[in-house]
Design a protein around this motif. Structure first.
Motif, PDB file in Angstrom:
ATOM      1  N   ALA A 154     -31.921  21.580 -30.025  1.00 55.13           N
ATOM      2  CA  ALA A 154     -30.946  22.209 -30.925  1.00 55.13           C
ATOM      3  C   ALA A 154     -30.886  23.723 -30.721  1.00 55.13           C
ATOM      4  O   ALA A 154     -29.803  24.313 -30.754  1.00 55.13           O
ATOM      5  CB  ALA A 154     -31.296  21.884 -32.376  1.00 55.13           C
ATOM      6  N   ALA A 155     -32.039  24.347 -30.528  1.00 53.57           N
ATOM      7  CA  ALA A 155     -32.056  25.802 -30.326  1.00 53.57           C
ATOM      8  C   ALA A 155     -31.267  26.185 -29.075  1.00 53.57           C
ATOM      9  O   ALA A 155     -30.534  27.189 -29.067  1.00 53.57           O
ATOM     10  CB  ALA A 155     -33.491  26.292 -30.213  1.00 53.57           C
ATOM     11  N   LYS A 156     -31.381  25.377 -28.042  1.00 51.88           N
ATOM     12  CA  LYS A 156     -30.634  25.637 -26.805  1.00 51.88           C
ATOM     13  C   LYS A 156     -29.141  25.457 -27.030  1.00 51.88           C
ATOM     14  O   LYS A 156     -28.318  26.249 -26.546  1.00 51.88           O
ATOM     15  CB  LYS A 156     -31.131  24.702 -25.703  1.00 51.88           C
ATOM     16  CG  LYS A 156     -30.536  24.971 -24.341  1.00 51.88           C
ATOM     17  CD  LYS A 156     -31.156  24.065 -23.291  1.00 51.88           C
ATOM     18  CE  LYS A 156     -30.563  24.344 -21.916  1.00 51.88           C
ATOM     19  NZ  LYS A 156     -31.171  23.462 -20.868  1.00 51.88           N
ATOM     20  N   LYS A 157     -28.761  24.408 -27.770  1.00 51.62           N
ATOM     21  CA  LYS A 157     -27.345  24.174 -28.053  1.00 51.62           C
ATOM     22  C   LYS A 157     -26.771  25.305 -28.910  1.00 51.62           C
ATOM     23  O   LYS A 157     -25.638  25.739 -28.702  1.00 51.62           O
ATOM     24  CB  LYS A 157     -27.167  22.826 -28.758  1.00 51.62           C
ATOM     25  CG  LYS A 157     -27.454  21.620 -27.882  1.00 51.62           C
ATOM     26  CD  LYS A 157     -27.277  20.318 -28.630  1.00 51.62           C
ATOM     27  CE  LYS A 157     -25.824  20.050 -28.959  1.00 51.62           C
ATOM     28  NZ  LYS A 157     -25.633  18.715 -29.583  1.00 51.62           N
ATOM     29  N   HIS A 158     -27.555  25.775 -29.881  1.00 53.78           N
ATOM     30  CA  HIS A 158     -27.092  26.883 -30.722  1.00 53.78           C
ATOM     31  C   HIS A 158     -26.871  28.136 -29.888  1.00 53.78           C
ATOM     32  O   HIS A 158     -25.840  28.821 -30.033  1.00 53.78           O
ATOM     33  CB  HIS A 158     -28.096  27.168 -31.831  1.00 53.78           C
ATOM     34  CG  HIS A 158     -27.749  28.382 -32.641  1.00 53.78           C
ATOM     35  ND1 HIS A 158     -26.831  28.360 -33.666  1.00 53.78           N
ATOM     36  CD2 HIS A 158     -28.166  29.679 -32.541  1.00 53.78           C
ATOM     37  CE1 HIS A 158     -26.704  29.567 -34.178  1.00 53.78           C
ATOM     38  NE2 HIS A 158     -27.504  30.389 -33.512  1.00 53.78           N
ATOM     39  N   ALA A 159     -27.818  28.437 -29.023  1.00 45.78           N
ATOM     40  CA  ALA A 159     -27.707  29.634 -28.190  1.00 45.78           C
ATOM     41  C   ALA A 159     -26.477  29.558 -27.287  1.00 45.78           C
ATOM     42  O   ALA A 159     -25.771  30.551 -27.093  1.00 45.78           O
ATOM     43  CB  ALA A 159     -28.970  29.803 -27.344  1.00 45.78           C
TER      44      ALA A 159
END
Length: 260
Positions: A154-159
């Protein structure tokens, strides 16, 4: 033999493993050449699996679909980071075998649904199932999965989404593409509505939720839902709210996006 097949007629069904560190002088290391060489063989079976470039390669439905399951590399990296090389590789071996079994038993899906399942959903379900069979408590397993799906995925998708906000006219472009995808996708059953500064999508059937139910792990769907919250939360140009989801027991997922 470097190929792994799940034909009804082959004894390999009894031994679902993936061959590593494969090196053959008879077959080129170029993937496209490999796929051409096995295409005729692939016609005989439902699936072919083989290990190449640190990922499972899948040739599906008589050569129609050829893909590399990229997430496997990420799963392996996470497990080694979390548990060390020995334990991490041991769990990864089990996850690969479990993934093979789940793919094999998944039926009655479109090609697009199968691709999404294999690339996105089933590797995480396989990981969850394998961790439940380790010496960890169910709560510990859930936290390991949460760390992988929220802190990594999720953190990668948000970034990635936050970077896209730098594009001029981002809201208009993103909302147009999002709604177009939702109108044509077979991954969800949904309705859409929109106004000048907002758009809503109500999902009544979702492939992620269905896959968790079919594989006996409905609780894992909570994390799939939480990934959305992290992906769309805290963006500068698009706001996101949702009061219920199928994964958390609601009758729908009521996505509401608005321009900030």
């Amino acid at each position: 033999m470097f190929l792994q097949c799940n034909s009804y007629a082959t004894k390999w069904l009894e031994y679902p493993y993936f061959i590593r560190n494969w090196n053959s002088q008879n077959v080129s290391n170029n993937f496209y050449e490999i796929s051409r060489e096995v295409f005729e063989l692939c016609k005989k079976f439902e699936y072919f699996f083989f290990f190449y470039d640190n990922a499972i390669m899948l040739l599906y439905e008589r050569g129609v679909l050829i893909m590399k399951i990229k997430q496997q590399k990420q799963v392996k990296s996470y497990l080694i980071e979390e548990f060390g090389p020995n334990k991490g590789n041991e769990i990864f071996d089990k996850q690969e075998k479990e993934l093979y079994k789940i793919i094999k038993k998944t039926k009655d899906k479109t090609e697009n649904q199968m691709k999404t399942l294999i690339q996105t959903i089933l590797p995480r379900i396989a990981l969850y199932k394998v961790l439940l069979n380790e010496e960890f408590s169910k709560e510990d397993v859930y936290q390991y999965m949460r760390k992988y799906m929220i802190d990594k995925i999720a953190a990668k998708k948000h970034a990635s989404t936050a970077k896209m906000e730098l594009v001029p006219g981002f809201y208009k472009i993103y909302s147009f593409i999002f709604l177009k995808i939702m109108r044509t996708t077979d991954l969800q059953e949904n309705t859409q509505s929109y106004g000048k500064d907002h758009y809503d999508v109500t999902i009544t059937k979702c492939l992620w939720h269905t896959a968790c139910k079919e594989n006996g792990c409905e609780e894992l769907c909570h994390l799939f839902c939480d990934v959305d919250d992290v992906t769309y939360g805290g963006l500068k140009k698009i706001g996101f709210t949702r009061t219920k989801t199928l994964g958390y027991g609601g009758d729908c997922c009521n996505f509401h996006f608005f321009k900030k």
